[in-house]
Structures are given as structure tokens and as C-alpha cells.
Scaffold this motif. Structure first.
Motif, PDB file in Angstrom:
ATOM      1  N   UNK A  40       0.907  -1.241  -0.073  1.00  0.00           N
ATOM      2  CA  UNK A  40      -0.083  -0.174   0.002  1.00  0.00           C
ATOM      3  C   UNK A  40       0.715   1.273   0.120  1.00  0.00           C
ATOM      4  N   UNK A  41       0.278   2.175  -0.451  1.00  0.00           N
ATOM      5  CA  UNK A  41       1.200   3.650  -0.558  1.00  0.00           C
ATOM      6  C   UNK A  41       0.012   4.636  -0.006  1.00  0.00           C
ATOM      7  N   UNK A  42       0.551   5.823   0.716  1.00  0.00           N
ATOM      8  CA  UNK A  42      -0.427   6.969   0.791  1.00  0.00           C
ATOM      9  C   UNK A  42       0.544   8.029   0.389  1.00  0.00           C
ATOM     10  N   UNK A  43      -0.176   9.085   0.314  1.00  0.00           N
ATOM     11  CA  UNK A  43       0.473  10.254  -0.097  1.00  0.00           C
ATOM     12  C   UNK A  43      -0.565  11.558   0.241  1.00  0.00           C
ATOM     13  N   UNK A  44       0.038  12.645   0.927  1.00  0.00           N
ATOM     14  CA  UNK A  44      -1.002  13.636   1.067  1.00  0.00           C
ATOM     15  C   UNK A  44      -0.348  14.846   1.694  1.00  0.00           C
ATOM     16  N   UNK A  45      -0.970  15.608   2.823  1.00  0.00           N
ATOM     17  CA  UNK A  45      -0.380  17.025   3.356  1.00  0.00           C
ATOM     18  C   UNK A  45      -0.760  16.910   4.664  1.00  0.00           C
ATOM     19  N   UNK A  46       0.177  17.769   5.317  1.00  0.00           N
ATOM     20  CA  UNK A  46      -0.083  17.966   6.845  1.00  0.00           C
ATOM     21  C   UNK A  46      -0.218  19.327   7.104  1.00  0.00           C
ATOM     22  N   UNK A  47      -1.176  19.683   8.093  1.00  0.00           N
ATOM     23  CA  UNK A  47      -1.372  20.868   8.446  1.00  0.00           C
ATOM     24  C   UNK A  47      -1.663  20.827   9.881  1.00  0.00           C
ATOM     25  N   UNK A  48      -0.565  21.184  10.753  1.00  0.00           N
ATOM     26  CA  UNK A  48      -0.487  21.317  11.999  1.00  0.00           C
ATOM     27  C   UNK A  48      -0.394  19.824  12.325  1.00  0.00           C
ATOM     28  N   UNK A  49      -1.502  19.439  13.308  1.00  0.00           N
ATOM     29  CA  UNK A  49      -1.562  17.889  13.690  1.00  0.00           C
ATOM     30  C   UNK A  49      -2.469  17.208  12.874  1.00  0.00           C
ATOM     31  N   UNK A  50      -2.792  17.661  11.834  1.00  0.00           N
ATOM     32  CA  UNK A  50      -4.066  16.873  10.962  1.00  0.00           C
ATOM     33  C   UNK A  50      -3.104  16.443   9.670  1.00  0.00           C
ATOM     34  N   UNK A  51      -3.298  15.349   9.192  1.00  0.00           N
ATOM     35  CA  UNK A  51      -3.123  14.657   7.887  1.00  0.00           C
ATOM     36  C   UNK A  51      -4.286  14.467   7.087  1.00  0.00           C
ATOM     37  N   UNK A  52      -4.053  14.911   5.814  1.00  0.00           N
ATOM     38  CA  UNK A  52      -5.144  14.399   4.664  1.00  0.00           C
ATOM     39  C   UNK A  52      -4.424  13.698   3.689  1.00  0.00           C
ATOM     40  N   UNK A  53      -4.872  12.631   3.172  1.00  0.00           N
ATOM     41  CA  UNK A  53      -4.377  11.882   2.152  1.00  0.00           C
ATOM     42  C   UNK A  53      -5.007  10.808   1.585  1.00  0.00           C
ATOM     43  N   UNK A  54      -4.648  10.407   0.506  1.00  0.00           N
ATOM     44  CA  UNK A  54      -5.159   9.441  -0.563  1.00  0.00           C
ATOM     45  C   UNK A  54      -4.458   8.114  -0.130  1.00  0.00           C
ATOM     46  N   UNK A  55      -5.198   6.788  -0.410  1.00  0.00           N
ATOM     47  CA  UNK A  55      -4.186   5.789  -0.355  1.00  0.00           C
ATOM     48  C   UNK A  55      -4.683   4.826  -1.366  1.00  0.00           C
TER      49      UNK A  55
END
Length: 115
Positions: free
Chosen positions: A49-64
Motif C-alpha cells: 500500500x501507498x499513501x500520499x497527502x499533506x499535513x497541516x499542524x496535527x492533521x493529515x489529509x491523504x489518499x491511499x
């Protein structure tokens, strides 16, 4: 104050995930640089599996996207919140939703030591 960088940290799922394919045998290795995050993961029902996304403070937002042990692929979206446990390890509280099939849920992963 934000949790420390995820770069180079290993995580393991805290439980088998109802409605998902991630389980207690699934491990994740994260990378992070300049607000971007990524990870490779495998174990249990997940061959790769792979995931990629962004981090803003303590929140991750990604697609897997992942390939399971039966040879099927699937994909989805996840938003995670980072917290720090009493012993200093990091914990990810996750809310996820499949995009390739019906279903959604919550899960958690905690940092583990390198073998």
C-alpha cells in the motif's frame, strides 16, 4: 504546538479495522517534508500500500491505494489527527472512506520501535 515530524517513523494498526483491510499486522513507514506526507505499508491482508497527502499542524489529509493478498486493488481518502502518548510515542486517529467501493470507518495507529 504540533507533534514532531513523522519522517522515518514506523506505525502499526491498533486493531483489525471493521470494514477495512488494515489490521494489527499492518505496519506503516512514514516520510514527511515541507507539509507533504507519504508512507508505504504492508502486512496482514495488505500485500502493498501507498499513501500520499499533506499535513497541516496535527492533521493529515491523504489518499491511499493498496493491493491486498487476494490480488485486488482499492483506494480511498483519510483524515488523521496526530497526538502524543504519555510515553512520547505518536498516535494517529483516523477517519477514512473508500473511494473504490462502498464503506467508511475509523481506526488508530500507534508508533512502534524499529525491529
Amino acid at each position: 504546538m504540533s507533534a514532531p515530524s513523522l519522517n522515518g517513523r514506523l506505525f502499526r494498526s491498533c486493531a483489525d479495522v471493521d470494514g477495512g483491510e488494515i489490521g494489527i499486522e499492518t505496519t506503516f513507514e512514514y516520510g514527511e517534508l515541507n507539509g507533504e506526507i507519504w508512507a508505504g505499508y504492508q502486512g496482514g491482508a495488505i500485500r502493498r500500500g501507498q499513501l500520499v497527502g499533506t499535513r497541516d499542524g496535527d492533521t493529515l489529509d491523504f489518499r491511499y491505494v493498496q493491493l491486498n493478498t487476494e490480488g485486488r486493488t482499492s483506494s480511498g481518502h483519510c483524515v488523521s489527527t496526530i497526538s502524543t502518548l504519555a510515553d512520547g510515542r505518536l498516535r494517529l486517529e483516523e477517519t477514512w472512506e473508500w473511494e473504490s467501493q462502498p464503506g467508511s470507518g475509523t481506526s488508530a495507529c500507534e508508533e512502534i520501535s524499529r525491529p
